[in-house]
Motif scaffolding. Structure first.
Motif, PDB file in Angstrom:
ATOM      1  N   PRO A 172       0.811  -1.233   0.000  1.00 31.79           N
ATOM      2  CA  PRO A 172       0.000   0.000   0.000  1.00 31.79           C
ATOM      3  C   PRO A 172       0.841   1.278   0.000  1.00 31.79           C
ATOM      4  CG  PRO A 172      -0.054  -1.076   2.147  1.00 31.79           C
ATOM      5  CD  PRO A 172       0.600  -2.029   1.212  1.00 31.79           C
ATOM      6  N   GLN A 173       2.112   1.177   0.319  1.00 38.14           N
ATOM      7  CA  GLN A 173       2.985   2.354   0.344  1.00 38.14           C
ATOM      8  C   GLN A 173       3.472   2.758  -1.051  1.00 38.14           C
ATOM      9  OE1 GLN A 173       3.632  -0.689   1.257  1.00 38.14           O
ATOM     10  NE2 GLN A 173       5.805  -1.224   1.181  1.00 38.14           N
ATOM     11  N   ILE A 174       3.088   1.969  -2.060  1.00 30.74           N
ATOM     12  CA  ILE A 174       3.510   2.234  -3.433  1.00 30.74           C
ATOM     13  C   ILE A 174       2.315   2.732  -4.242  1.00 30.74           C
ATOM     14  CG2 ILE A 174       4.406   1.182  -5.554  1.00 30.74           C
ATOM     15  CD1 ILE A 174       5.886  -0.829  -3.774  1.00 30.74           C
ATOM     16  N   GLN A 175       2.528   3.743  -5.068  1.00 31.29           N
ATOM     17  CA  GLN A 175       1.487   4.272  -5.929  1.00 31.29           C
ATOM     18  C   GLN A 175       1.566   3.598  -7.302  1.00 31.29           C
ATOM     19  OE1 GLN A 175      -0.838   6.536  -4.888  1.00 31.29           O
ATOM     20  NE2 GLN A 175       0.127   6.315  -2.873  1.00 31.29           N
ATOM     21  N   VAL A 176       0.625   2.705  -7.568  1.00 28.60           N
ATOM     22  CA  VAL A 176       0.595   2.030  -8.865  1.00 28.60           C
ATOM     23  C   VAL A 176      -0.070   2.956  -9.873  1.00 28.60           C
ATOM     24  CG1 VAL A 176      -0.187   0.019 -10.152  1.00 28.60           C
ATOM     25  CG2 VAL A 176       0.499  -0.218  -7.758  1.00 28.60           C
ATOM     26  N   SER A 177       0.647   3.284 -10.918  1.00 32.48           N
ATOM     27  CA  SER A 177       0.166   4.259 -11.893  1.00 32.48           C
ATOM     28  C   SER A 177      -0.644   3.595 -13.002  1.00 32.48           C
ATOM     29  CB  SER A 177       1.355   5.005 -12.504  1.00 32.48           C
ATOM     30  OG  SER A 177       0.930   5.843 -13.566  1.00 32.48           O
ATOM     31  N   PRO A 178      -1.687   4.275 -13.489  1.00 31.64           N
ATOM     32  CA  PRO A 178      -2.399   3.762 -14.666  1.00 31.64           C
ATOM     33  C   PRO A 178      -1.613   3.981 -15.951  1.00 31.64           C
ATOM     34  CG  PRO A 178      -3.325   5.866 -14.003  1.00 31.64           C
ATOM     35  CD  PRO A 178      -2.314   5.504 -12.958  1.00 31.64           C
ATOM     36  N   GLN A 179      -0.529   4.753 -15.874  1.00 36.72           N
ATOM     37  CA  GLN A 179       0.292   5.015 -17.045  1.00 36.72           C
ATOM     38  C   GLN A 179       1.129   3.783 -17.400  1.00 36.72           C
ATOM     39  OE1 GLN A 179       0.013   7.920 -18.740  1.00 36.72           O
ATOM     40  NE2 GLN A 179      -1.562   8.433 -17.250  1.00 36.72           N
ATOM     41  N   ALA A 180       1.490   3.690 -18.673  1.00 36.22           N
ATOM     42  CA  ALA A 180       2.290   2.545 -19.131  1.00 36.22           C
ATOM     43  C   ALA A 180       3.752   2.683 -18.751  1.00 36.22           C
ATOM     44  CB  ALA A 180       2.162   2.393 -20.643  1.00 36.22           C
ATOM     45  N   MET A 181       4.176   3.882 -18.362  1.00 36.06           N
ATOM     46  CA  MET A 181       5.578   4.106 -18.019  1.00 36.06           C
ATOM     47  C   MET A 181       5.653   5.180 -16.951  1.00 36.06           C
ATOM     48  SD  MET A 181       8.608   5.535 -20.519  1.00 36.06           S
ATOM     49  CE  MET A 181       7.956   7.203 -20.607  1.00 36.06           C
ATOM     50  N   VAL A 182       6.516   4.982 -15.973  1.00 39.59           N
ATOM     51  CA  VAL A 182       6.772   5.983 -14.939  1.00 39.59           C
ATOM     52  C   VAL A 182       8.284   6.139 -14.820  1.00 39.59           C
ATOM     53  CG1 VAL A 182       6.590   6.577 -12.496  1.00 39.59           C
ATOM     54  CG2 VAL A 182       4.651   5.512 -13.663  1.00 39.59           C
ATOM     55  N   VAL A 183       8.741   7.367 -14.901  1.00 40.10           N
ATOM     56  CA  VAL A 183      10.170   7.659 -14.809  1.00 40.10           C
ATOM     57  C   VAL A 183      10.409   8.542 -13.603  1.00 40.10           C
ATOM     58  CG1 VAL A 183      12.144   8.728 -15.950  1.00 40.10           C
ATOM     59  CG2 VAL A 183      10.471   7.452 -17.302  1.00 40.10           C
ATOM     60  N   GLU A 184      11.011   7.973 -12.564  1.00 38.47           N
ATOM     61  CA  GLU A 184      11.388   8.721 -11.380  1.00 38.47           C
ATOM     62  C   GLU A 184      12.875   9.082 -11.492  1.00 38.47           C
ATOM     63  OE1 GLU A 184       9.424   9.642  -8.974  1.00 38.47           O
ATOM     64  OE2 GLU A 184       7.657   8.327  -9.020  1.00 38.47           O
ATOM     65  N   ALA A 185      13.410   9.752 -10.486  1.00 31.04           N
ATOM     66  CA  ALA A 185      14.799  10.197 -10.538  1.00 31.04           C
ATOM     67  C   ALA A 185      15.759   9.033 -10.758  1.00 31.04           C
ATOM     68  CB  ALA A 185      15.158  10.947  -9.262  1.00 31.04           C
ATOM     69  N   ARG A 186      15.575   7.946 -10.010  1.00 30.48           N
ATOM     70  CA  ARG A 186      16.466   6.788 -10.152  1.00 30.48           C
ATOM     71  C   ARG A 186      15.709   5.481 -10.330  1.00 30.48           C
ATOM     72  NH1 ARG A 186      21.741   7.576  -9.530  1.00 30.48           N
ATOM     73  NH2 ARG A 186      22.440   9.554  -8.667  1.00 30.48           N
ATOM     74  N   ILE A 187      14.409   5.567 -10.600  1.00 40.32           N
ATOM     75  CA  ILE A 187      13.597   4.375 -10.808  1.00 40.32           C
ATOM     76  C   ILE A 187      12.831   4.527 -12.118  1.00 40.32           C
ATOM     77  CG2 ILE A 187      11.758   2.911  -9.925  1.00 40.32           C
ATOM     78  CD1 ILE A 187      14.080   2.795  -8.086  1.00 40.32           C
ATOM     79  N   LEU A 188      12.947   3.516 -12.983  1.00 39.19           N
ATOM     80  CA  LEU A 188      12.240   3.517 -14.256  1.00 39.19           C
ATOM     81  C   LEU A 188      11.411   2.244 -14.339  1.00 39.19           C
ATOM     82  CD1 LEU A 188      15.381   4.245 -16.486  1.00 39.19           C
ATOM     83  CD2 LEU A 188      13.878   5.948 -15.466  1.00 39.19           C
ATOM     84  N   THR A 189      10.105   2.357 -14.623  1.00 39.97           N
ATOM     85  CA  THR A 189       9.261   1.175 -14.715  1.00 39.97           C
ATOM     86  C   THR A 189       8.345   1.293 -15.925  1.00 39.97           C
ATOM     87  OG1 THR A 189       7.705   2.217 -13.140  1.00 39.97           O
ATOM     88  CG2 THR A 189       9.266   0.605 -12.254  1.00 39.97           C
ATOM     89  N   SER A 190       8.022   0.137 -16.513  1.00 41.40           N
ATOM     90  CA  SER A 190       7.152   0.110 -17.679  1.00 41.40           C
ATOM     91  C   SER A 190       6.301  -1.142 -17.648  1.00 41.40           C
ATOM     92  CB  SER A 190       7.976   0.156 -18.961  1.00 41.40           C
ATOM     93  OG  SER A 190       8.821  -0.974 -19.061  1.00 41.40           O
ATOM     94  N   ALA A 191       5.179  -1.104 -18.401  1.00 44.45           N
ATOM     95  CA  ALA A 191       4.168  -2.150 -18.293  1.00 44.45           C
ATOM     96  C   ALA A 191       4.200  -3.185 -19.402  1.00 44.45           C
ATOM     97  CB  ALA A 191       2.776  -1.503 -18.255  1.00 44.45           C
ATOM     98  N   GLY A 192       4.949  -2.940 -20.456  1.00 47.19           N
ATOM     99  CA  GLY A 192       4.934  -3.877 -21.566  1.00 47.19           C
ATOM    100  C   GLY A 192       5.988  -3.543 -22.603  1.00 47.19           C
ATOM    101  N   PRO A 193       5.950  -4.196 -23.766  1.00 47.59           N
ATOM    102  CA  PRO A 193       7.010  -4.021 -24.771  1.00 47.59           C
ATOM    103  C   PRO A 193       7.144  -2.600 -25.305  1.00 47.59           C
ATOM    104  CG  PRO A 193       5.766  -6.030 -25.198  1.00 47.59           C
ATOM    105  CD  PRO A 193       5.031  -5.288 -24.127  1.00 47.59           C
ATOM    106  N   ASN A 194       6.033  -1.978 -25.712  1.00 48.47           N
ATOM    107  CA  ASN A 194       6.122  -0.623 -26.260  1.00 48.47           C
ATOM    108  C   ASN A 194       6.646   0.366 -25.236  1.00 48.47           C
ATOM    109  OD1 ASN A 194       5.164  -1.425 -28.766  1.00 48.47           O
ATOM    110  ND2 ASN A 194       3.029  -1.017 -28.233  1.00 48.47           N
ATOM    111  N   SER A 195       6.140   0.256 -24.023  1.00 45.51           N
ATOM    112  CA  SER A 195       6.585   1.187 -22.983  1.00 45.51           C
ATOM    113  C   SER A 195       8.003   0.864 -22.519  1.00 45.51           C
ATOM    114  CB  SER A 195       5.619   1.163 -21.788  1.00 45.51           C
ATOM    115  OG  SER A 195       5.423  -0.149 -21.304  1.00 45.51           O
ATOM    116  N   ALA A 196       8.457  -0.391 -22.708  1.00 50.21           N
ATOM    117  CA  ALA A 196       9.849  -0.722 -22.377  1.00 50.21           C
ATOM    118  C   ALA A 196      10.792   0.061 -23.283  1.00 50.21           C
ATOM    119  CB  ALA A 196      10.084  -2.224 -22.540  1.00 50.21           C
ATOM    120  N   LEU A 197      10.449   0.143 -24.554  1.00 49.36           N
ATOM    121  CA  LEU A 197      11.253   0.938 -25.478  1.00 49.36           C
ATOM    122  C   LEU A 197      11.247   2.403 -25.071  1.00 49.36           C
ATOM    123  CD1 LEU A 197      12.832   1.390 -28.117  1.00 49.36           C
ATOM    124  CD2 LEU A 197      10.622   1.505 -29.299  1.00 49.36           C
ATOM    125  N   GLU A 198      10.064   2.934 -24.766  1.00 52.54           N
ATOM    126  CA  GLU A 198       9.962   4.345 -24.389  1.00 52.54           C
ATOM    127  C   GLU A 198      10.704   4.625 -23.082  1.00 52.54           C
ATOM    128  OE1 GLU A 198       8.802   6.804 -26.197  1.00 52.54           O
ATOM    129  OE2 GLU A 198       8.359   5.364 -27.788  1.00 52.54           O
TER     130      GLU A 198
END
Length: 348
Positions: A172-198
Motif C-alpha cells: 500500500p505504500q507504493i502508488q501504482v500508476s495507470p500510465q504505461a511508463m513511470v520515470v522517477e529520478a532513479r527508478i524507471l518502470t514500464s508495463a509492456g514491450p512498447n513502454s519498455a522501449l519508451e
C-alpha cells in the motif's frame, strides 16, 4: 569559425540521420553499463525492445554509449515467455555494483507468467544497488521485485495491469500508476514491450540528449502508424507544421537529386522570391536552401556508398556532383573521411 570547420556540421533536420557517420567527439566518457536480470518466463518482447534501444543508441553514434550484460537468477539459461531459452552472461551472484566493470543501471525483466514471490538474493542486490545510487528499472511486472526490495516505497511505478491488484493489496505504500511508463529520478518502470522501449529512450535522453533519441527513433519508429503518437517521425516534406510552399520545395529537392535545381528555378516553381525562400528555410530548418540541398544530396550519397557496390564516380553523378573529386572533398568535409575510406571502414 572557418569555412572548412563549418562544413563538418549538418543542419538540425539531417544531423540525426547522419549522426552515426560523423567524426567521433572525444569526450572521454565511458559507456554506461546496463544489467538485465531475467526472471523465468520473462517477456521476450519487452526485453528485446529495451535492448534494441541501447544497441541502436550505439549505432547512431560513432563511439559506443552503452554496454549491457544479461543475468539469470540462478542459472545462465533462462526460459522466456515464448519458450525460447536465452543464454545469460552471468548469474545474479556474479553481478558487480562496485569496482571495475560495475553496473550503472540494473533492470529486472518480468513477464505475464513470472513468479511474483520474493527472491531474497535479488532483493538484497536491489537494496545494495539503491544504496549505491544506481538507476533501477522494471519491465512488465519487474517492478514487483523492486517492491519486495523496498526501493519503491513512497514512489509511483508502472506495471502490467494484471498485477495492479496484487501490488495495491500487498504494498500500500507504493502508488501504482495507470500510465504505461513511470520515470522517477532513479527508478524507471514500464508495463509492456512498447513502454519498455519508451522507458529506455527516456533514460537515453536523460544521459545523452534529445538529438540521440531522435536519431534512434528515425531507425526504430519508421513504421509507426498511430496518428496520435507525438513521437512519430515525419519526413520534412510531409510535416504538417511546415508551410505548404516549403514542403513543395523540399519535395522538389528530393525528386531532383541527380540534377539539382537552382534556387531561381525552385523560386519559379512555387511562385516566391528568392529572399522569401531563404527566410522560410532559415525559420523552419535553421539553414539556407543551398546548404540544405547539399546536405540532402550528401546524405543520399552516403547511403548509396555504404549500402551498394556502385562506383564512387557513379555515386557522384547520381547525387548531382560535378566530379568525383568534388564529391570526395564534400564528403570528407562532412564525415571526416574520404568516400573510399568510409567504405573500407564499413566493410571492416
Amino acid at each position: 569559425m572557418s569555412q572548412i570547420s563549418e562544413k563538418r556540421y549538418f543542419s538540425h533536420r539531417l544531423r540525426d540521420t547522419n549522426s552515426a557517420f560523423l567524426p567521433a567527439r572525444q569526450n572521454g566518457a565511458e559507456p554506461v553499463r546496463v544489467g538485465f536480470v531475467l526472471q523465468p518466463h520473462f517477456s521476450m518482447m519487452a526485453f528485446t525492445a529495451a535492448v534494441d534501444a541501447l544497441v541502436t543508441a550505439n549505432l547512431v553514434q560513432a563511439t559506443p554509449l552503452f554496454t549491457f550484460t544479461i543475468f539469470g537468477l540462478d542459472a545462465t539459461r533462462v526460459r522466456s515467455d515464448l519458450g525460447i531459452d536465452i543464454s545469460a552472461n552471468s548469474t545474479l551472484a556474479e553481478l558487480m555494483l562496485e569496482g571495475e566493470g560495475a553496473l550503472d543501471v540494473l533492470i529486472v525483466c518480468g513477464g505475464f507468467r513470472c513468479n511474483l514471490s520474493e527472491h531474497p538474493p535479488l532483493s538484497l542486490m536491489l537494496k545494495a544497488a539503491a544504496k549505491k545510487q544506481k538507476v533501477l528499472g522494471g519491465l512488465w511486472n519487474g517492478a514487483v521485485a523492486l517492491a519486495h526490495a523496498g526501493v519503491l516505497d513512497g514512489l509511483g511505478c508502472a506495471m502490467h495491469p494484471d498485477n495492479h491488484a496484487f501490488v495495491q493489496e500487498g504494498f500500500p505504500q507504493i502508488q501504482v500508476s495507470p500510465q504505461a511508463m513511470v520515470v522517477e529520478a532513479r527508478i524507471l518502470t514500464s508495463a509492456g514491450p512498447n513502454s519498455a522501449l519508451e522507458m529506455m529512450l527516456a533514460l537515453i535522453e536523460r544521459l545523452h540528449g534529445t538529438d540521440t533519441v531522435r536519431a534512434i527513433r528515425e531507425i526504430l519508429s519508421s513504421d509507426r502508424v498511430a496518428d496520435d503518437d507525438e513521437n512519430r517521425l515525419i519526413p520534412a516534406e510531409n510535416d504538417p507544421t511546415m508551410p505548404d510552399a516549403l514542403r513543395t520545395l523540399l519535395r522538389l529537392m528530393n525528386s531532383n537529386i541527380e540534377e539539382p535545381l537552382g534556387i531561381e528555378e525552385l523560386a519559379d516553381y512555387v511562385g516566391l522570391s528568392r529572399r522569401r525562400i531563404e527566410r522560410l528555410f532559415q525559420s523552419h530548418l535553421e539553414t539556407t536552401p543551398s546548404r540544405y540541398y547539399l546536405e540532402l544530396r550528401i546524405t543520399h550519397a552516403r547511403r548509396l556508398l555504404l549500402q551498394s557496390s556502385a562506383s564512387i564516380s557513379s555515386i557522384a553523378v547520381a547525387c548531382g556532383f560535378v566530379s568525383s573529386t568534388h564529391f570526395s572533398h564534400c564528403f570528407k568535409d562532412f564525415f571526416g573521411v574520404s568516400p573510399s575510406q568510409a567504405r573500407q571502414l564499413k566493410r571492416g
